[in-house]
Design a protein around this motif. Sequence first.
Motif, PDB file in Angstrom:
ATOM      1  N   SER A 101     -20.737  -1.574  -3.374  1.00  0.00           N
ATOM      2  CA  SER A 101     -20.862  -2.817  -4.143  1.00  0.00           C
ATOM      3  C   SER A 101     -20.263  -2.677  -5.542  1.00  0.00           C
ATOM      4  CB  SER A 101     -22.337  -3.228  -4.250  1.00  0.00           C
ATOM      5  OG  SER A 101     -23.057  -2.248  -4.972  1.00  0.00           O
ATOM      6  N   GLY A 102     -19.820  -1.485  -5.930  1.00  0.00           N
ATOM      7  CA  GLY A 102     -19.256  -1.275  -7.256  1.00  0.00           C
ATOM      8  C   GLY A 102     -17.750  -1.414  -7.312  1.00  0.00           C
ATOM      9  N   TYR A 103     -17.118  -1.649  -6.170  1.00  0.00           N
ATOM     10  CA  TYR A 103     -15.659  -1.811  -6.143  1.00  0.00           C
ATOM     11  C   TYR A 103     -15.264  -2.636  -4.931  1.00  0.00           C
ATOM     12  CZ  TYR A 103     -15.815   1.993  -2.715  1.00  0.00           C
ATOM     13  OH  TYR A 103     -16.099   2.753  -1.624  1.00  0.00           O
ATOM     14  N   SER A 104     -14.062  -3.180  -4.981  1.00  0.00           N
ATOM     15  CA  SER A 104     -13.536  -3.899  -3.816  1.00  0.00           C
ATOM     16  C   SER A 104     -12.137  -3.372  -3.524  1.00  0.00           C
ATOM     17  CB  SER A 104     -13.504  -5.408  -4.068  1.00  0.00           C
ATOM     18  OG  SER A 104     -12.549  -5.720  -5.055  1.00  0.00           O
ATOM     19  N   ILE A 105     -11.819  -3.297  -2.246  1.00  0.00           N
ATOM     20  CA  ILE A 105     -10.525  -2.782  -1.787  1.00  0.00           C
ATOM     21  C   ILE A 105      -9.781  -3.908  -1.091  1.00  0.00           C
ATOM     22  CG2 ILE A 105      -9.377  -1.171  -0.233  1.00  0.00           C
ATOM     23  CD1 ILE A 105     -11.647   0.766  -0.670  1.00  0.00           C
ATOM     24  N   LYS A 106      -8.521  -4.100  -1.513  1.00  0.00           N
ATOM     25  CA  LYS A 106      -7.662  -5.098  -0.873  1.00  0.00           C
ATOM     26  C   LYS A 106      -6.321  -4.436  -0.562  1.00  0.00           C
ATOM     27  CE  LYS A 106      -9.732  -8.879  -3.351  1.00  0.00           C
ATOM     28  NZ  LYS A 106      -9.980  -9.029  -4.746  1.00  0.00           N
ATOM     29  N   PRO A 107      -5.806  -4.648   0.639  1.00  0.00           N
ATOM     30  CA  PRO A 107      -4.483  -4.103   0.938  1.00  0.00           C
ATOM     31  C   PRO A 107      -3.419  -4.764   0.071  1.00  0.00           C
ATOM     32  CG  PRO A 107      -5.387  -5.268   2.839  1.00  0.00           C
ATOM     33  CD  PRO A 107      -6.385  -5.351   1.757  1.00  0.00           C
ATOM     34  N   GLU A 108      -2.527  -3.962  -0.444  1.00  0.00           N
ATOM     35  CA  GLU A 108      -1.435  -4.497  -1.255  1.00  0.00           C
ATOM     36  C   GLU A 108      -0.155  -4.506  -0.432  1.00  0.00           C
ATOM     37  OE1 GLU A 108       0.236  -2.546  -5.033  1.00  0.00           O
ATOM     38  OE2 GLU A 108      -1.361  -3.893  -5.680  1.00  0.00           O
ATOM     39  N   ILE A 109       0.201  -3.357   0.090  1.00  0.00           N
ATOM     40  CA  ILE A 109       1.332  -3.251   1.018  1.00  0.00           C
ATOM     41  C   ILE A 109       0.752  -2.695   2.308  1.00  0.00           C
ATOM     42  CG2 ILE A 109       3.546  -2.157   1.500  1.00  0.00           C
ATOM     43  CD1 ILE A 109       3.960  -1.912  -1.510  1.00  0.00           C
ATOM     44  N   ASP A 110       0.650  -3.516   3.348  1.00  0.00           N
ATOM     45  CA  ASP A 110       0.039  -3.122   4.611  1.00  0.00           C
ATOM     46  C   ASP A 110       0.973  -3.558   5.729  1.00  0.00           C
ATOM     47  OD1 ASP A 110      -1.788  -2.081   6.344  1.00  0.00           O
ATOM     48  OD2 ASP A 110      -3.281  -3.655   6.101  1.00  0.00           O
ATOM     49  N   LEU A 111       2.027  -2.775   5.961  1.00  0.00           N
ATOM     50  CA  LEU A 111       3.095  -3.187   6.860  1.00  0.00           C
ATOM     51  C   LEU A 111       2.880  -2.790   8.316  1.00  0.00           C
ATOM     52  CD1 LEU A 111       6.045  -2.134   4.550  1.00  0.00           C
ATOM     53  CD2 LEU A 111       5.072  -4.409   4.838  1.00  0.00           C
ATOM     54  N   ILE A 112       2.333  -1.611   8.552  1.00  0.00           N
ATOM     55  CA  ILE A 112       2.338  -1.073   9.922  1.00  0.00           C
ATOM     56  C   ILE A 112       1.035  -1.366  10.654  1.00  0.00           C
ATOM     57  CG2 ILE A 112       2.612   1.026  11.294  1.00  0.00           C
ATOM     58  CD1 ILE A 112       4.297   2.128   8.962  1.00  0.00           C
ATOM     59  N   ASN A 113      -0.061  -0.765  10.199  1.00  0.00           N
ATOM     60  CA  ASN A 113      -1.359  -0.915  10.858  1.00  0.00           C
ATOM     61  C   ASN A 113      -2.327  -1.628   9.919  1.00  0.00           C
ATOM     62  OD1 ASN A 113      -0.735   0.655  13.263  1.00  0.00           O
ATOM     63  ND2 ASN A 113      -0.748   2.429  11.924  1.00  0.00           N
ATOM     64  N   PRO A 114      -2.941  -2.716  10.371  1.00  0.00           N
ATOM     65  CA  PRO A 114      -3.888  -3.417   9.511  1.00  0.00           C
ATOM     66  C   PRO A 114      -5.092  -2.541   9.168  1.00  0.00           C
ATOM     67  CG  PRO A 114      -3.363  -4.704  11.478  1.00  0.00           C
ATOM     68  CD  PRO A 114      -2.755  -3.364  11.650  1.00  0.00           C
ATOM     69  N   ARG A 115      -5.529  -2.608   7.909  1.00  0.00           N
ATOM     70  CA  ARG A 115      -6.697  -1.890   7.394  1.00  0.00           C
ATOM     71  C   ARG A 115      -6.577  -0.375   7.496  1.00  0.00           C
ATOM     72  NH1 ARG A 115      -8.119  -6.028  10.255  1.00  0.00           N
ATOM     73  NH2 ARG A 115      -8.818  -4.839  12.038  1.00  0.00           N
ATOM     74  N   ILE A 116      -5.350   0.135   7.609  1.00  0.00           N
ATOM     75  CA  ILE A 116      -5.087   1.578   7.597  1.00  0.00           C
ATOM     76  C   ILE A 116      -4.039   1.828   6.525  1.00  0.00           C
ATOM     77  CG2 ILE A 116      -4.122   3.526   8.877  1.00  0.00           C
ATOM     78  CD1 ILE A 116      -5.334   2.355  11.391  1.00  0.00           C
ATOM     79  N   LEU A 117      -4.307   2.801   5.663  1.00  0.00           N
ATOM     80  CA  LEU A 117      -3.371   3.146   4.599  1.00  0.00           C
ATOM     81  C   LEU A 117      -2.381   4.164   5.146  1.00  0.00           C
ATOM     82  CD1 LEU A 117      -2.634   2.687   1.644  1.00  0.00           C
ATOM     83  CD2 LEU A 117      -4.188   4.542   1.050  1.00  0.00           C
ATOM     84  N   ASP A 118      -1.293   3.640   5.706  1.00  0.00           N
ATOM     85  CA  ASP A 118      -0.245   4.490   6.268  1.00  0.00           C
ATOM     86  C   ASP A 118       0.580   5.089   5.137  1.00  0.00           C
ATOM     87  OD1 ASP A 118      -0.450   4.168   9.205  1.00  0.00           O
ATOM     88  OD2 ASP A 118      -0.181   2.055   8.716  1.00  0.00           O
ATOM     89  N   PRO A 119       1.393   6.124   5.427  1.00  0.00           N
ATOM     90  CA  PRO A 119       2.281   6.675   4.398  1.00  0.00           C
ATOM     91  C   PRO A 119       3.170   5.594   3.787  1.00  0.00           C
ATOM     92  CG  PRO A 119       2.210   8.124   6.286  1.00  0.00           C
ATOM     93  CD  PRO A 119       1.453   6.894   6.670  1.00  0.00           C
ATOM     94  N   HIS A 120       3.304   5.637   2.480  1.00  0.00           N
ATOM     95  CA  HIS A 120       4.133   4.734   1.684  1.00  0.00           C
ATOM     96  C   HIS A 120       3.542   3.326   1.581  1.00  0.00           C
ATOM     97  CE1 HIS A 120       6.928   8.001   1.786  1.00  0.00           C
ATOM     98  NE2 HIS A 120       6.971   7.939   3.104  1.00  0.00           N
ATOM     99  N   GLU A 121       2.292   3.160   1.961  1.00  0.00           N
ATOM    100  CA  GLU A 121       1.611   1.884   1.758  1.00  0.00           C
ATOM    101  C   GLU A 121       0.650   2.034   0.585  1.00  0.00           C
ATOM    102  OE1 GLU A 121       1.664  -0.045   6.210  1.00  0.00           O
ATOM    103  OE2 GLU A 121      -0.228   0.740   5.451  1.00  0.00           O
ATOM    104  N   SER A 122       0.117   0.914   0.116  1.00  0.00           N
ATOM    105  CA  SER A 122      -0.785   0.975  -1.039  1.00  0.00           C
ATOM    106  C   SER A 122      -1.919  -0.030  -0.880  1.00  0.00           C
ATOM    107  CB  SER A 122      -0.020   0.708  -2.333  1.00  0.00           C
ATOM    108  OG  SER A 122       0.543  -0.584  -2.320  1.00  0.00           O
ATOM    109  N   ILE A 123      -3.011   0.257  -1.584  1.00  0.00           N
ATOM    110  CA  ILE A 123      -4.146  -0.645  -1.648  1.00  0.00           C
ATOM    111  C   ILE A 123      -4.473  -0.884  -3.112  1.00  0.00           C
ATOM    112  CG2 ILE A 123      -5.183  -0.018   0.568  1.00  0.00           C
ATOM    113  CD1 ILE A 123      -7.088   1.828  -0.941  1.00  0.00           C
TER     114      ILE A 123
END
Length: 157
Positions: A101-123
């Motif tokens: 509850s102290g932070y929120s995560i949103k995908p910024e660059i999510d090209l390959i797999n949804p809700r997975i931080l693949d190489p070269h992607e960012s949140i």
Amino acid sequence: MGLDTIIVAFFVIGTVLVVAGTLTMGTNNLVESSYHGYVSAHQSMMDRLQTRIEIQDITFNISTNHASFTVVNTGETRLHNFDHWDIILVKDGQASYLNRSGYSIKPEIDLINPRILDPHESINIELLTELESGDSFIVKIITENGIVSSAEHIVGE
């Protein structure tokens, strides 16, 4: 002494064969489980060696008094279990472990797999802790496999 000796000899030989078979099966199971443990430990170590994250672009939103930053996966391992990440905020010499509850995560660059931080992607992670202008803080992120990244920022600079 003839027939009873032969019967006892067969019984002893049968017992020796049963014990030898039991020892062989136990040794086989031990070697097999040791091998699987080694493979699992090796895979975990390779994942750790190929995992790198970097905190970039720390910004401060004046209207909400919240800081946000980008986490980039610069390694070769996919990261996905964000609930097992640790986010620590150090402000005024006090370290605070932030729960979900102290932070929120949103995908910024999510090209390959949804809700997975693949190489070269960012949140993008927004800290829901209120900060004031001039506050100095350090944010530290620890992934589920123990990789650490941290960054320091002074609000207003």
